[in-house]
Design an enzyme around this catalytic site. Structure first.
Site, PDB file in Angstrom:
ATOM      1  N   GLU A 185     -11.967   6.714 -66.067  1.00 47.51           N
ATOM      2  CA  GLU A 185     -11.638   7.890 -65.834  1.00 47.51           C
ATOM      3  C   GLU A 185     -11.295   7.764 -64.468  1.00 47.51           C
ATOM      4  OE1 GLU A 185     -14.535  10.651 -66.449  1.00 47.51           O
ATOM      5  OE2 GLU A 185     -14.993  10.249 -68.541  1.00 47.51           O
ATOM      6  N   LYS A 191     -11.455   8.881 -60.689  1.00 51.66           N
ATOM      7  CA  LYS A 191     -12.577   9.318 -59.829  1.00 51.66           C
ATOM      8  C   LYS A 191     -12.290  10.317 -58.704  1.00 51.66           C
ATOM      9  CE  LYS A 191     -16.462   7.911 -56.967  1.00 51.66           C
ATOM     10  NZ  LYS A 191     -16.649   9.247 -56.264  1.00 51.66           N
ATOM     11  N   ASP A 221     -11.860  12.955 -55.818  1.00 53.89           N
ATOM     12  CA  ASP A 221     -12.739  13.046 -54.703  1.00 53.89           C
ATOM     13  C   ASP A 221     -12.765  14.611 -54.063  1.00 53.89           C
ATOM     14  OD1 ASP A 221     -13.644  12.396 -52.396  1.00 53.89           O
ATOM     15  OD2 ASP A 221     -12.072  11.581 -51.360  1.00 53.89           O
ATOM     16  N   TYR A 250     -18.395  15.482 -67.811  1.00 55.14           N
ATOM     17  CA  TYR A 250     -19.698  15.124 -68.443  1.00 55.14           C
ATOM     18  C   TYR A 250     -20.098  16.378 -69.054  1.00 55.14           C
ATOM     19  CZ  TYR A 250     -24.157  12.279 -67.877  1.00 55.14           C
ATOM     20  OH  TYR A 250     -25.288  11.665 -68.351  1.00 55.14           O
ATOM     21  N   LYS A 277     -14.224   1.580 -56.676  1.00 57.25           N
ATOM     22  CA  LYS A 277     -13.563   2.689 -55.332  1.00 57.25           C
ATOM     23  C   LYS A 277     -12.544   1.832 -54.868  1.00 57.25           C
ATOM     24  CE  LYS A 277     -16.928   5.815 -53.958  1.00 57.25           C
ATOM     25  NZ  LYS A 277     -17.560   5.487 -52.642  1.00 57.25           N
ATOM     26  N   CYS A 307     -17.189  11.189 -15.736  1.00 55.30           N
ATOM     27  CA  CYS A 307     -16.251  11.948 -16.369  1.00 55.30           C
ATOM     28  C   CYS A 307     -14.712  11.574 -15.810  1.00 55.30           C
ATOM     29  CB  CYS A 307     -16.180  13.439 -16.202  1.00 55.30           C
ATOM     30  SG  CYS A 307     -14.991  14.334 -16.677  1.00 55.30           S
ATOM     31  N   CYS A 348     -13.276  14.590 -13.943  1.00 51.36           N
ATOM     32  CA  CYS A 348     -13.993  15.325 -12.645  1.00 51.36           C
ATOM     33  C   CYS A 348     -14.906  14.383 -11.810  1.00 51.36           C
ATOM     34  CB  CYS A 348     -14.516  16.774 -12.921  1.00 51.36           C
ATOM     35  SG  CYS A 348     -15.979  16.640 -14.025  1.00 51.36           S
ATOM     36  N   CYS A 356     -19.646  15.629 -20.486  1.00 51.12           N
ATOM     37  CA  CYS A 356     -19.568  15.893 -19.049  1.00 51.12           C
ATOM     38  C   CYS A 356     -20.322  17.202 -18.716  1.00 51.12           C
ATOM     39  CB  CYS A 356     -18.277  16.054 -18.609  1.00 51.12           C
ATOM     40  SG  CYS A 356     -17.760  16.785 -17.117  1.00 51.12           S
ATOM     41  N   CYS A 372     -15.155  21.455 -15.378  1.00 49.12           N
ATOM     42  CA  CYS A 372     -14.441  20.422 -15.674  1.00 49.12           C
ATOM     43  C   CYS A 372     -13.009  20.839 -16.227  1.00 49.12           C
ATOM     44  CB  CYS A 372     -15.218  19.364 -16.407  1.00 49.12           C
ATOM     45  SG  CYS A 372     -14.149  17.971 -16.936  1.00 49.12           S
TER      46      CYS A 372
HETATM   47  S1  IVH Z   1     -19.620  10.828 -63.756  1.00 52.10           S
HETATM   48  C1  IVH Z   1     -24.084  10.405 -64.528  1.00 52.10           C
HETATM   49  N1  IVH Z   1     -16.874  10.797 -63.608  1.00 52.10           N
HETATM   50  O1  IVH Z   1     -18.326  10.817 -57.990  1.00 52.10           O
HETATM   51  C2  IVH Z   1     -22.497  10.462 -64.201  1.00 52.10           C
HETATM   52  N2  IVH Z   1     -18.208  11.212 -61.512  1.00 52.10           N
HETATM   53  O2  IVH Z   1     -19.873   8.819 -56.510  1.00 52.10           O
HETATM   54  C3  IVH Z   1     -22.182  11.592 -63.532  1.00 52.10           C
HETATM   55  N3  IVH Z   1     -17.098  11.703 -59.652  1.00 52.10           N
HETATM   56  O3  IVH Z   1     -21.595  12.089 -58.523  1.00 52.10           O
HETATM   57  C4  IVH Z   1     -20.845  11.390 -62.735  1.00 52.10           C
HETATM   58  N4  IVH Z   1     -14.802  11.882 -60.678  1.00 52.10           N
HETATM   59  O4  IVH Z   1     -19.357  13.667 -57.971  1.00 52.10           O
HETATM   60  C5  IVH Z   1     -18.013  11.172 -63.031  1.00 52.10           C
HETATM   61  N5  IVH Z   1     -14.607  11.023 -63.565  1.00 52.10           N
HETATM   62  C6  IVH Z   1     -15.842  11.329 -62.923  1.00 52.10           C
HETATM   63  C7  IVH Z   1     -16.063  11.574 -61.668  1.00 52.10           C
HETATM   64  C8  IVH Z   1     -17.190  11.560 -60.956  1.00 52.10           C
HETATM   65  C9  IVH Z   1     -15.537  11.828 -59.428  1.00 52.10           C
HETATM   66  C10 IVH Z   1     -18.028  12.158 -58.844  1.00 52.10           C
HETATM   67  C11 IVH Z   1     -19.060  12.741 -59.009  1.00 52.10           C
HETATM   68  C12 IVH Z   1     -20.450  11.641 -58.648  1.00 52.10           C
HETATM   69  C13 IVH Z   1     -19.736  10.869 -57.539  1.00 52.10           C
HETATM   70  C14 IVH Z   1     -20.301   9.419 -57.493  1.00 52.10           C
END
Ligand code: IVH
Length: 666
Positions: A113, A115, A117, A224, A310, A404, A407, A422, A427
């Site tokens: 999946e 991830k 942010d 999840y 990552k 600084c 000044c 400072c 200043c």
């Molecule tokens: S699963 C037990 N799936 O990334 C598993 N987390 O660095 C629970 N996150 O705490 C997390 N996308 O806040 C999962 N597709 C995704 C995600 C995801 C972002 C975040 C989440 C997690 C953090 C870990």
């Protein structure tokens, strides 16, 4: 390395990691990327393994950081909210696959999946209704941000299901477009910018005003599902169920059986991430079968059946030519790297932040080094490290300035803080910065006075402190560039009008360190007028909700300063609002009483109204229980610490009903 040096390094790393935890989880203003953060943690872990005599249960390697924020009720997670372990290389991903396979004697299917942010959230549904929305907190207890979450359209408030209890986990994010617009508005209003969409989402979710949350248009992706009764045996089936229940389930996931398939998915999205309307920082890989997940199990911090791969932030390497030092409004001195121009993620970069003296030391940066730079969100890029392979003999050690640059004052450093200051409040950049801050829209709202005009006024010696603004004449303004009859009159009118700006905004406008808008409002509510506030002790200040030691000390230092004392007298003479407008008081029934309100209360007298009732009937609203507390009004789920302390001090605890009866409301 001798042992003394090792311990020194361990202590330095621990302090740094704790500071970054606080910056990331509480203040939402990270200074370093996840990658750099992980490097610090890895180094600390290695040293603790090599030198077990230095292990400590207080080390950040043993403690889960927390996002707990004052103003929200903490509640226990039904299932601990774990984080994910990270992988940065195909080798580490391969190790993950091998690890999972050790627990299961059959083929494993994985789901890859995106991830997202953002900020993780745990949504609790009882009998189909949303009941709680908890942030991660420390993994065991989270902050309930339900009021804010209810404003997010993509989160269903009611779902059609026979399952009695479900926990839905997902990520709250801000779209890139929304983030850019928000920052643009903030820039125009001279407000502090958010570093990136994640921080903007986190900051928004933790605001105490749900209307702001609604305006900011947050989104939620869910990924999840948990629940003791849930029958769906595969993660992918659970995602389908969530989709049918009208949750916003991301469509970009894929079933993978081999490392190569996973790497293809990762490579594809690493290239395409720029095109997505939201930010992703990697790929999450999960074992699909719930039965296999259970066999593989969890560690204390993260599931063994999932991993986050990552992405690295885009980086460039260039030569560090020199360092300049910038002084901000509060006197903080920031070292800035002057670089050989280099192209990075769409723009040519010539300058990058070096943060502070500790960062220069910890990264071992020398002038003449080839440094690695990265874009941390949208604001100024930062130096994340040194390419040591390119280091030559001719590099020079960085000697952080002692005086600084503006000044000449000797710089100071407060204990426990990384920054040098400072200390001279006269200043020039501090003076100009304070005036810029004072005139902002959310402060005194003086229109027609941008940074360039303030610069010019300062150079021409027309203003050197905020009160000078009120002495400006039309003749003086006409001497300035771009000022004609009309613009001068408009500015003078706006300055005159600012005399009516309510006291809390004036308090914010004074630019007391750590006193933002919300804190200023709380201080104004608690102490009524500026003279009473100036006399408040540290203990008095810390009784107020959201005021901790750091803020209290800063307020005291501000009012102890002689120049500030004179400034306050001048403000009063000019006729600015230095006290609260009298509120329509209801009665004097609680005069002289100090009351603590804790827990949640049923409508129509919810928590906020209960607190208002205390103040409007002449009572003093306190945050913490002490021997001065007259009584506590406790609702549902009261703060356990408060109740314990009240019992110890034998302070009466009353119910909402008893309280309303005292006031004659029921
Ligand atoms: S699963 C037990 N799936 O990334 C598993 N987390 O660095 C629970 N996150 O705490 C997390 N996308 O806040 C999962 N597709 C995704 C995600 C995801 C972002 C975040 C989440 C997690 C953090 C870990």
């Amino acid at each position: 390395m001798d042992k003394e040096k090792v311990l020194e390094r361990i202590n330095l790393l621990r302090k740094e990691i704790e500071r970054h935890n606080y910056l990331y989880y509480v203040l939402n203003t990270p200074e370093i990327s996840d990658f750099e953060y992980d490097l610090l943690v890895e180094e600390l872990k290695k040293l603790e393994e090599l030198y077990p005599e230095f292990k400590s249960h207080k080390s950040p390697t043993q403690i889960i950081p927390t996002d707990h924020t004052k103003g929200f009720v903490q509640k226990k997670h039904y299932y601990p909210m774990l984080s994910l372990s990270n992988a940065y290389t195909p080798g580490e991903l391969k190790e993950f696959i091998t690890r999972t396979q050790k627990f299961v004697n059959e083929p494993i299917e994985y789901i890859c999946e995106l991830k997202f942010d953002g900020v993780s959230i745990s949504l609790h549904y009882e009998d189909g209704f949303i009941k709680e929305a908890l942030t991660r907190g420390d993994g065991e207890y989270g902050d309930d941000v339900l009021t804010n979450v209810l404003t997010i359209d993509s989160i269903p408030k009611q779902i059609k299901t026979d399952y009695k209890f479900l926990v839905v986990r997902g990520e709250i994010i801000m779209l890139k477009e929304t983030f850019e617009k928000l920052n643009e508005e903030r820039r125009k209003k001279n407000e502090v910018l958010f570093a990136n969409p994640r921080n903007a989402a986190a900051g928004t979710l933790k605001t105490l005003d749900a209307n702001i949350v609604k305006e900011r248009n947050l989104q939620c992706f869910v990924y999840y599902l948990l629940g003791d009764e849930v029958k769906e045996n595969n993660h992918s089936d659970r995602l389908n169920l969530l989709k049918n229940l009208k949750f916003n389930v991301p469509e970009w996931y894929q079933l993978c059986k081999t490392l190569d398939e996973m790497l293809d998915f990762i490579e594809y999205w690493e290239k395409l991430r720029k095109e997505l309307p939201f930010e992703i920082d990697g790929v999450v890989i999960k074992v699909n079968s719930i039965r296999q997940q259970e066999l593989i199990g969890l560690t204390a911090k993260s599931p063994r059946w999932a991993i986050a791969y990552k992405f690295k932030a885009e980086q460039a390497t260039t030569k560090l030519l020199s360092i300049s030092y910038q002084v901000g409004r509060t006197g903080i001195v920031t070292p800035v790297a002057n670089l050989e121009p280099v192209f990075l993620a769409g723009t040519t970069v010539k300058r990058a932040s070096l943060h502070n003296a500790d960062q220069i030391k910890i990264k071992d940066i020398h002038i003449g080094d080839y440094v690695i730079i990265e874009k941390g969100g949208d604001i100024i890029p930062k130096v994340v490290g040194v390419d040591l392979s390119k280091r030559t003999e001719s590099v020079q050690e960085v000697k952080f300035i002692e005086h600084c640059p503006e000044c000449g004052s000797k710089l100071v450093r407060n204990e426990g803080e990384a920054a040098y200051y400072c200390p001279n409040i006269n200043c020039p950049p501090q003076v100009k910065g304070r005036i810029e801050h004072f005139v902002q829209r959310k402060a005194m709202d003086i229109q027609g006075l941008g940074p360039e005009t303030i610069d010019e006024m300062y150079e021409k010696k027309l203003v050197s402190k905020v009160t000078d603004l009120y002495k400006l004449t039309k003749e003086q303004l006409l001497q300035l560039e771009h000022f004609a009859d009309k613009s001068s009159e408009n500015l003078l009118r706006s300055i005159e009008q600012s005399k009516k700006v309510p006291y809390p905004r004036l308090l914010y406008a004074l630019g007391i360190k750590y006193v933002g808008e919300v804190t200023a409002q709380k201080l104004a509510d608690a102490f009524g007028d500026i003279d009473t506030l100036a006399k408040a002790t540290k203990e008095d200040l810390m009784q107020v909700e959201e005021i901790g030691e750091k803020i209290a000390e800063s307020v005291i230092a501000f009012f102890q300063n002689n120049e500030n004392k004179n400034l306050i007298e001048e403000l009063k003479k000019i006729g600015l609002q230095t006290k609260n407008e009298p509120k329509n008081k209801l009665s004097d029934k609680l005069n002289g009483l100090s009351i603590v309100v804790t827990g949640t209360f049923p409508e129509p007298y919810n928590r906020k109204k209960m607190e208002e009732l205390v103040v409007l009937n002449g009572g003093k609203l306190l945050k913490g229980v002490s021997s001065n507390t007259t009584y506590i009004v406790a609702g549902e789920k009261p703060g356990p610490d408060k109740i314990k302390k009240a019992e110890q001090l034998k302070i009466p605890i009353i119910t909402q009903e008893e309280f309303l009866k005292k006031l004659g409301i029921i």
